[in-house]
Design a protein around this motif. Sequence first.
Motif, PDB file in Angstrom:
ATOM      1  N   GLU A  77       2.218   7.242   1.707  1.00  0.00           N
ATOM      2  CA  GLU A  77       3.117   8.581   1.792  1.00  0.00           C
ATOM      3  C   GLU A  77       3.275   9.267   0.828  1.00  0.00           C
ATOM      4  O   GLU A  77       3.606  10.546   0.726  1.00  0.00           O
ATOM      5  CB  GLU A  77       4.817   7.975   2.616  1.00  0.00           C
ATOM      6  CG  GLU A  77       5.723   8.965   2.737  1.00  0.00           C
ATOM      7  CD  GLU A  77       5.426  10.046   3.731  1.00  0.00           C
ATOM      8  OE1 GLU A  77       5.761  10.720   3.514  1.00  0.00           O
ATOM      9  OE2 GLU A  77       5.344   9.446   4.807  1.00  0.00           O
ATOM     10  N   THR A 117      11.257  12.121   3.492  1.00  0.00           N
ATOM     11  CA  THR A 117       9.626  12.042   3.124  1.00  0.00           C
ATOM     12  C   THR A 117      10.296  11.433   1.732  1.00  0.00           C
ATOM     13  O   THR A 117       9.180  10.240   0.965  1.00  0.00           O
ATOM     14  CB  THR A 117       8.894  12.698   3.165  1.00  0.00           C
ATOM     15  OG1 THR A 117       9.199  14.082   2.631  1.00  0.00           O
ATOM     16  CG2 THR A 117       8.825  13.295   4.542  1.00  0.00           C
ATOM     17  N   LEU A 121      10.975   7.869   1.813  1.00  0.00           N
ATOM     18  CA  LEU A 121       9.950   6.619   2.256  1.00  0.00           C
ATOM     19  C   LEU A 121       8.310   6.859   0.609  1.00  0.00           C
ATOM     20  O   LEU A 121       8.083   5.743   0.830  1.00  0.00           O
ATOM     21  CB  LEU A 121       9.446   7.780   3.257  1.00  0.00           C
ATOM     22  CG  LEU A 121       9.533   7.609   4.632  1.00  0.00           C
ATOM     23  CD1 LEU A 121       8.876   8.479   5.443  1.00  0.00           C
ATOM     24  CD2 LEU A 121      10.191   5.861   4.724  1.00  0.00           C
ATOM     25  N   ALA A 122       8.013   7.410   0.036  1.00  0.00           N
ATOM     26  CA  ALA A 122       7.112   7.836  -0.783  1.00  0.00           C
ATOM     27  C   ALA A 122       8.094   6.881  -2.183  1.00  0.00           C
ATOM     28  O   ALA A 122       7.246   6.733  -2.982  1.00  0.00           O
ATOM     29  CB  ALA A 122       6.586   8.742  -1.481  1.00  0.00           C
TER      30      ALA A 122
END
Length: 179
Positions: free
Chosen positions: A113, A158, A161-162
Amino acid sequence: MNKLAKSSIAVTAGIALLMGGAGSLAFWNDTIDAGTTGSISAGTLSLSNATAGSWTDQNGNALDIASFRAVPGDVLTYTTTIDVTAIGDNLTGTIGIGTASIAPATAGAADTELAALLTESATFTVNGSAVNTFTATGTPQPVDVTVTISWPSGNPATDNLAKLGSVSLADFAITATQA
């Protein structure tokens, strides 16, 4: 022997004699010099580092990229000057970053990600312009290259997720490609 068989043998023998007996038929031919002299030489396309590249953050602070911990909103900038040697009539090309320049450190979800976020945001300028083309000059051309990698913030889905992701810049590369 009938007449048809005799005439077939006679025709075959006649053709063999016309062809020289060996089955080949020679035609006259001739050659003339085209009147051109000289030779064709191949050109070249190569890159070399004129200066070592450096990384800075959005505040202009120098970074040790190997130990830097990125967070959403960070903007990392790589700058260098490279020499482009392009020799060849009609040679033009583009400068860019290699496709494996920003790669996930592992196959893990966070690494994948983060690599996707950073790769998607990467921008590239040559001599301060988004136009990244060059034309052969026959001598090395110094070219200022700037690569900007941003971690866009504002999307918690996002960003989360990273979180704890890691990317490898081991294959970070500047490329020159003939157009």
